[in-house]
Design an enzyme around this catalytic site. Structure first.
Site, mmCIF file in Angstrom:
data_model
loop_
_atom_site.group_PDB
_atom_site.id
_atom_site.type_symbol
_atom_site.label_atom_id
_atom_site.label_comp_id
_atom_site.label_asym_id
_atom_site.label_seq_id
_atom_site.Cartn_x
_atom_site.Cartn_y
_atom_site.Cartn_z
ATOM 1 N N HIS A 7 32.785 37.216 34.728
ATOM 2 C CA HIS A 7 33.148 36.770 36.078
ATOM 3 C C HIS A 7 31.919 36.677 36.950
ATOM 4 O O HIS A 7 30.868 37.231 36.634
ATOM 5 C CB HIS A 7 34.178 37.717 36.724
ATOM 6 C CG HIS A 7 33.696 39.122 36.938
ATOM 7 N ND1 HIS A 7 33.898 40.128 36.019
ATOM 8 C CD2 HIS A 7 33.023 39.704 37.960
ATOM 9 C CE1 HIS A 7 33.373 41.265 36.472
ATOM 10 N NE2 HIS A 7 32.828 41.034 37.651
ATOM 11 N N HIS A 79 27.579 39.646 42.537
ATOM 12 C CA HIS A 79 27.065 39.968 41.193
ATOM 13 C C HIS A 79 27.684 39.050 40.156
ATOM 14 O O HIS A 79 28.654 38.346 40.431
ATOM 15 C CB HIS A 79 27.305 41.449 40.830
ATOM 16 C CG HIS A 79 28.742 41.831 40.596
ATOM 17 N ND1 HIS A 79 29.547 42.375 41.571
ATOM 18 C CD2 HIS A 79 29.525 41.762 39.481
ATOM 19 C CE1 HIS A 79 30.750 42.629 41.072
ATOM 20 N NE2 HIS A 79 30.765 42.258 39.800
ATOM 21 N N GLU A 128 26.195 42.965 36.113
ATOM 22 C CA GLU A 128 27.089 43.971 35.548
ATOM 23 C C GLU A 128 27.262 43.674 34.062
ATOM 24 O O GLU A 128 27.390 42.503 33.677
ATOM 25 C CB GLU A 128 28.458 43.901 36.256
ATOM 26 C CG GLU A 128 29.481 44.907 35.757
ATOM 27 C CD GLU A 128 30.845 44.773 36.438
ATOM 28 O OE1 GLU A 128 31.105 43.709 37.038
ATOM 29 O OE2 GLU A 128 31.642 45.720 36.355
#
Lengths: 139, 139
Positions: A7, A79, A128
């Site tokens: 994502h 992010h 991440e």
């Protein structure tokens, strides 16, 4: 090591308004507002077919995106998340190469182990890493 | 209206160094450096399987990412690109809804028509829309 882009997360000041823009103006598939108090955010997932956009709004005191929105009150890209098959192995490779983690690995918003890499090590981009469940093939 | 996330673009101060980090530290599939002087950037594509990360470095005077890197000298996430089947139709819907375009539609780095939406209309996120070629099914 890294696999799919799981994502991209966008911090927004008004989650309902942001979701409405994606749904009504961009014609996207926007899910419902989900409160994740243990992660300090409320989230709406935008399904793009191949990946997801996560719209994030702070929830409660000390939200992990509170500081970002204080600096960027209009919102912004926060992010990106890549999938890895083995988070401990990934962290081992990265730290031995000098990359810095932002804290320890923990269980993320999807219920899977995650870690964040220091954005100064990756061109100002907060990355991440999320460990994905192994694909199990029937015998 | 919007379909797949075609790519996320990250502006970087040193393209070769950034590509090496993705390849050597993150173990990603990083392509070669491609100079696109007509677009004012050099680019390396990171293939994540489901989408792409585009690492962008300014090329020549007046690069469209020059101002961004002046404000963010360490680099940062620059824009995200969604695919649309019909760019003119998408622009019509968006402008009638009050969204602002950054300039006119033009041919983008992939040789397809693109347009950029004003980031102030979408929570500080610069969104590119790219018209994708229609899928042609054999008779």
């Amino acid at each position: 090591m890294i696999g799919r882009l799981n994502h991209i997360a966008i911090a927004v000041p008004d989650l309902a308004a942001a979701a409405a823009k994606y749904r009504d103006q961009l014609g996207a598939q926007a899910g419902p507002v989900q409160a994740l108090p243990e992660h300090g955010v409320s989230v709406v997932f935008i399904d793009t077919g191949n990946t997801k956009v996560e719209l994030l709004e702070p929830l409660g005191e000390g939200s992990p995106i509170g500081g970002f929105l204080a600096k960027n009150p209009g919102g912004g890209m926060h992010h990106i998340c890549f999938e890895v098959p083995d988070l401990a192995a990934a962290v081992g490779v990265l730290t031995s190469g000098g990359a810095r983690m932002l804290g320890e690995a923990k269980i993320g918003a999807h219920g899977r182990p995650v870690v964040f890499l220091h954005p100064k090590d990756f061109d100002g981009t907060l990355i991440e890493l999320e460990e994905v469940a192994p694909v199990r093939h029937p015998l």
